[in-house]
Design a protein around this motif. Structure first.
Motif, PDB file in Angstrom:
ATOM      1  N   SER A 357       0.810  -1.223   0.000  1.00 26.86           N
ATOM      2  CA  SER A 357       0.000   0.000   0.000  1.00 26.86           C
ATOM      3  C   SER A 357       0.840   1.268   0.000  1.00 26.86           C
ATOM      4  N   ARG A 358       2.006   1.231   0.654  1.00 25.26           N
ATOM      5  CA  ARG A 358       2.825   2.440   0.690  1.00 25.26           C
ATOM      6  C   ARG A 358       4.267   2.072   1.026  1.00 25.26           C
ATOM      7  N   VAL A 359       5.144   3.036   0.773  1.00 23.39           N
ATOM      8  CA  VAL A 359       6.565   2.846   1.038  1.00 23.39           C
ATOM      9  C   VAL A 359       6.957   3.693   2.245  1.00 23.39           C
ATOM     10  N   GLY A 360       7.869   3.162   3.072  1.00 22.67           N
ATOM     11  CA  GLY A 360       8.321   3.913   4.230  1.00 22.67           C
ATOM     12  C   GLY A 360       9.020   5.196   3.829  1.00 22.67           C
ATOM     13  N   PRO A 361       8.844   6.282   4.581  1.00 23.94           N
ATOM     14  CA  PRO A 361       9.459   7.570   4.220  1.00 23.94           C
ATOM     15  C   PRO A 361      10.976   7.484   4.220  1.00 23.94           C
ATOM     16  N   LYS A 362      11.570   8.014   3.170  1.00 24.93           N
ATOM     17  CA  LYS A 362      13.024   8.085   3.011  1.00 24.93           C
ATOM     18  C   LYS A 362      13.705   6.723   3.153  1.00 24.93           C
ATOM     19  N   SER A 363      13.029   5.665   2.744  1.00 27.18           N
ATOM     20  CA  SER A 363      13.612   4.323   2.894  1.00 27.18           C
ATOM     21  C   SER A 363      14.158   3.767   1.580  1.00 27.18           C
ATOM     22  N   LYS A 364      13.918   4.458   0.472  1.00 28.16           N
ATOM     23  CA  LYS A 364      14.382   3.937  -0.820  1.00 28.16           C
ATOM     24  C   LYS A 364      15.879   4.193  -1.003  1.00 28.16           C
ATOM     25  N   ALA A 365      16.563   3.171  -1.499  1.00 25.85           N
ATOM     26  CA  ALA A 365      18.002   3.292  -1.752  1.00 25.85           C
ATOM     27  C   ALA A 365      18.401   2.254  -2.790  1.00 25.85           C
ATOM     28  N   MET A 366      19.623   2.361  -3.318  1.00 26.78           N
ATOM     29  CA  MET A 366      20.131   1.389  -4.277  1.00 26.78           C
ATOM     30  C   MET A 366      21.631   1.210  -4.085  1.00 26.78           C
ATOM     31  N   PHE A 367      22.138   0.031  -4.470  1.00 26.01           N
ATOM     32  CA  PHE A 367      23.573  -0.218  -4.415  1.00 26.01           C
ATOM     33  C   PHE A 367      23.939  -1.199  -5.522  1.00 26.01           C
ATOM     34  N   PRO A 368      25.159  -1.105  -6.073  1.00 27.83           N
ATOM     35  CA  PRO A 368      25.554  -1.957  -7.205  1.00 27.83           C
ATOM     36  C   PRO A 368      25.802  -3.400  -6.781  1.00 27.83           C
ATOM     37  N   LEU A 369      25.663  -4.331  -7.740  1.00 28.18           N
ATOM     38  CA  LEU A 369      25.819  -5.755  -7.471  1.00 28.18           C
ATOM     39  C   LEU A 369      26.983  -6.327  -8.261  1.00 28.18           C
ATOM     40  N   GLY A 370      27.611  -7.319  -7.711  1.00 24.76           N
ATOM     41  CA  GLY A 370      28.714  -7.972  -8.404  1.00 24.76           C
ATOM     42  C   GLY A 370      29.089  -9.263  -7.727  1.00 24.76           C
ATOM     43  N   LEU A 371      30.069  -9.958  -8.295  1.00 18.83           N
ATOM     44  CA  LEU A 371      30.581 -11.197  -7.735  1.00 18.83           C
ATOM     45  C   LEU A 371      32.084 -11.068  -7.587  1.00 18.83           C
ATOM     46  N   GLY A 372      32.594 -11.595  -6.498  1.00 20.51           N
ATOM     47  CA  GLY A 372      34.035 -11.582  -6.285  1.00 20.51           C
ATOM     48  C   GLY A 372      34.453 -12.761  -5.432  1.00 20.51           C
ATOM     49  N   HIS A 373      35.617 -13.303  -5.722  1.00 14.06           N
ATOM     50  CA  HIS A 373      36.124 -14.428  -4.936  1.00 14.06           C
ATOM     51  C   HIS A 373      37.647 -14.381  -4.919  1.00 14.06           C
ATOM     52  N   ALA A 374      38.221 -14.411  -3.714  1.00 11.56           N
ATOM     53  CA  ALA A 374      39.673 -14.415  -3.575  1.00 11.56           C
ATOM     54  C   ALA A 374      40.217 -15.786  -3.963  1.00 11.56           C
ATOM     55  N   SER A 375      41.307 -15.790  -4.718  1.00  6.85           N
ATOM     56  CA  SER A 375      41.893 -17.063  -5.148  1.00  6.85           C
ATOM     57  C   SER A 375      42.441 -17.850  -3.970  1.00  6.85           C
ATOM     58  N   GLU A 376      42.748 -17.161  -2.887  1.00  6.70           N
ATOM     59  CA  GLU A 376      43.193 -17.816  -1.661  1.00  6.70           C
ATOM     60  C   GLU A 376      42.655 -17.024  -0.476  1.00  6.70           C
ATOM     61  N   TYR A 377      42.291 -17.744   0.568  1.00  3.36           N
ATOM     62  CA  TYR A 377      41.755 -17.100   1.765  1.00  3.36           C
ATOM     63  C   TYR A 377      42.830 -16.867   2.814  1.00  3.36           C
TER      64      TYR A 377
END
Length: 489
Positions: A357-377
Motif C-alpha cells: 500500500s505504501r513505502v516507508g518515508p526516506k527508505s528507498k536506496a540502491m547499491f551496485p551488485l557484483g561477484l568476487g572471490h579471492a583465489s586464496e583465503y
C-alpha cells in the motif's frame, strides 16, 4: 533464491562499513612456511619478538562490521583461546543503539546455521529481545511462466530463517563484545595504513609477526591478522591475494514497504523478472523489506518515481503476466500434469503475495551488485573472512551467512590449534580452514551465478528449460530438502 532451512531457535515480535585506505605492500611471504622454519610453529613463536610486548597481539581482526565483530566475539568466548590477546579494529565510532519505530532498509536473511553461531556467542537472545521476524515458508516463481517452487518444513511451525535488520545484529554483537572486554580489546576510529609481512624464514634481525601501522601512527604487531574489511579489503590487497570478480551491471533497490492489510506475513516471496529477481521479506505482520535487483537504469528510474508510482511498479512486478507466452504456458501445464500423476505428493499449493500500500518515508536506496572471490583465503599469519574473501548476488540471501560460516569454521580451527599448543598464525590449520570453506562457498557461488544468468533472459528455449527444471525440482521433496540443508550451513 533465498534457499533456507531451519531449526527452531525462538520467535520474536542485517550493514558493514567498508573503509578503503592506501596500503603499502611489505615483503610478501610464501605459503606453507612458518617463522621457525617448519609448518606448524609453536604457540610461543620465537624469541625475536619486539621488545614492546604490549603491542603484540595473538589475533587482530581488521574490520568491525557484522562478520568482523562476530569473529572477535567468537574468539573471545572460546574456552581454548582464554588468555589470548585479541584486538578488533573498527574505523567508525562506537554506536549506541535503541530500536527505532521505523525499520531500516538494510536487512539480512539469517539462516539457521548463522542463528546457531549467534546463539553460541550470546547475541541471539539480544536479537530476539530487540526485533526480528521469522519465516517458515518461501515461494519462488518465474515471471515468464507459471513455474513455481516452495520451500518449507514438514512441520510448518519450524522457522526456515529470520529477517533481521543489520543494525540490530550489530547492536547485539556489540553488547557481547562488552561482555568479553577483558579478553577482546576494541579500538574505534582506527584504520590501518600499512602492513608489513614477516619473512618466510627468520634471521636475527627480522620480526616474526605481522606489523600493522594505524593512521594515528600507532604500531601494532600480531601473530594472526584476520581481514574482515569488506569487498574492497585492504588486507587482501596488501597481502597480494588475487581475486576473480565482475560486475553484474545491476543494482539492488531496497525499501521498507507497508502492506495493504496486516497478515501473518511468515512467507518470503521472490519472483524472477527478465531484468532480475524481486524479493519481499517479512519484517512484521504489516511491513516487509524490498530487494529488487534490476538494471542500473531501471533502478535509477524506480528511485525517481513518486511513492505512489513506486508502489504501483512493485505490485505490478509481483502480479503482472505480461511476460507469459502461450507456448511456454502450454508446455509447462502438460509437464506439471504429468509430474502430478507420477509424484502426487510433490505439488504445493500456490499462495498469492500480499499487496503493498505504501513505502516507508526516506527508505528507498540502491547499491551496485557484483561477484568476487579471492583465489586464496589465507597466507602465513593472514586469513580472510566474509566479503573480503567472497561477494555474491543477493538473490539467494547468502551473503552474510557465508561470512558467519567463515567465522564458525575459522574459530573451530584456531581453537583446536590453541588446544594443541600450535602457533595461531601457522599455515597448517589456516589451510584446513581455507579448504573447508572453499568447498562450501564455491559451489554456492557458482549456483547463484548460474541462476542469475539463467533467469536474465526471455529467450523461449531458456525459459522452457528453467520452467521444466523448476517444476521437476519442486516435485521431488528429497531434492528440495538437500538444497535447503546445503544453504542452511
Amino acid at each position: 533464491m533465498y534457499f533456507l532451512t531451519g531449526v527452531r531457535l525462538g520467535v520474536c515480535g542485517g550493514g558493514r562499513r567498508c573503509v578503503s585506505v592506501p596500503c603499502f605492500r611489505g615483503v610478501r611471504s610464501l605459503r606453507g612456511f612458518s617463522s621457525s622454519g617448519n609448518e606448524e610453529g609453536t604457540s610461543e613463536g620465537t624469541a625475536a619478538a619486539s621488545s614492546d610486548t604490549d603491542s603484540v597481539y595473538d589475533v587482530i581482526v581488521s574490520g568491525g562490521g557484522m562478520v568482523g565483530t562476530a569473529m572477535a566475539c567468537s574468539l573471545g568466548f572460546d574456552p581454548n583461546l582464554q588468555g589470548k590477546k585479541i584486538l578488533l579494529l573498527e574505523a567508525g565510532n562506537k554506536k549506541e543503539f535503541e530500536v527505532p519505530e521505523s525499520y531500516s532498509t538494510r536487512v539480512s536473511s539469517i539462516n539457521p546455521g548463522s542463528a546457531t553461531l549467534l546463539s553460541g556467542i550470546g547475541a541471539w537472545d539480544h536479537i530476539l529481545n530487540m526485533r526480528c521476524k521469522p519465516f517458515n515458508r518461501m515461494q519462488v516463481w518465474d515471471a515468464c511462466s507459471d513455474a513455481m517452487i516452495t520451500f518449507d518444513k514438514e512441520n510448518l511451525e519450524d522457522e526456515m530463517g529470520y529477517v533481521v535488520e543489520n543494525d540490530v545484529v550489530m547492536a547485539a554483537l556489540t553488547k557481547q563484545l562488552d561482555a568479553v572486554s577483558d579478553q577482546v580489546k576494541v579500538q574505534y576510529r582506527s584504520r590501518a595504513v600499512r602492513y608489513t609481512w614477516p619473512l618466510p624464514y627468520q634471521t636475527a634481525e627480522s620480526n616474526p609477526w605481522v606489523q600493522v601501522e594505524l593512521a594515528s601512527g600507532q604500531q601494532l604487531q600480531t601473530k594472526l591478522l584476520i581481514g574482515a574489511d569488506g569487498p574492497n579489503s585492504t588486507v587482501r590487497k596488501a597481502a597480494g591475494m588475487q581475486t576473480v570478480q565482475w560486475n553484474y551491471e545491476q543494482s539492488a533497490v531496497v525499501a521498507v514497504l507497508h502492506l495493504s492489510e496486516p497478515t501473518e506475513n511468515n512467507v518470503a516471496w521472490q519472483r524472477f523478472l527478465p531484468t532480475g529477481p524481486i524479493a519481499l521479506l517479512p519484517l512484521s505482520d504489516s511491513a516487509s523489506s524490498l530487494v529488487w535487483s534490476t538494471t542500473h537504469q531501471h533502478a535509477t528510474d524506480l528511485l525517481a518515481l513518486d511513492d505512489e508510482s513506486f508502489v504501483g511498479a512493485i505490485n505490478s512486478a509481483f502480479w503482472s503476466n505480461e511476460n507469459h507466452s502461450e507456448l511456454i504456458h502450454t508446455a509447462g501445464t502438460v509437464f506439471r500434469s504429468a509430474l502430478s500423476l507420477l509424484m502426487p505428493s510433490g505439488t504445493s499449493p500456490r499462495q498469492l503475495p500480499p499487496s503493498v500500500s505504501r513505502v516507508g518515508p526516506k527508505s528507498k536506496a540502491m547499491f551496485p551488485l557484483g561477484l568476487g572471490h579471492a583465489s586464496e583465503y589465507i597466507r602465513y599469519r593472514v586469513a580472510l573472512i566474509g566479503d573480503a574473501a567472497h561477494r555474491v548476488h543477493p538473490l539467494a540471501g547468502q551473503g552474510v551467512n557465508l561470512g558467519f560460516g567463515d567465522v564458525a569454521c575459522l574459530t573451530r580451527h584456531l581453537s583446536q590449534a590453541a588446544f594443541d599448543g600450535r602457533d595461531l598464525g601457522a599455515t597448517r590449520h589456516l589451510l584446513e580452514y581455507e579448504t573447508e570453506r572453499q568447498r562450501h562457498n564455491l559451489p554456492m557461488m557458482a549456483a547463484i551465478d548460474i541462476l542469475k544468468r539463467l533467469y536474465s533472459t526471455k529467450m523461449a528455449p531458456f525459459v522452457l528449460l528453467r520452467t521444466l527444471g523448476l517444476q521437476a525440482t519442486s516435485a521431488v521433496p528429497p531434492l528440495k530438502e538437500q538444497i535447503m540443508a546445503f544453504a542452511s550451513k
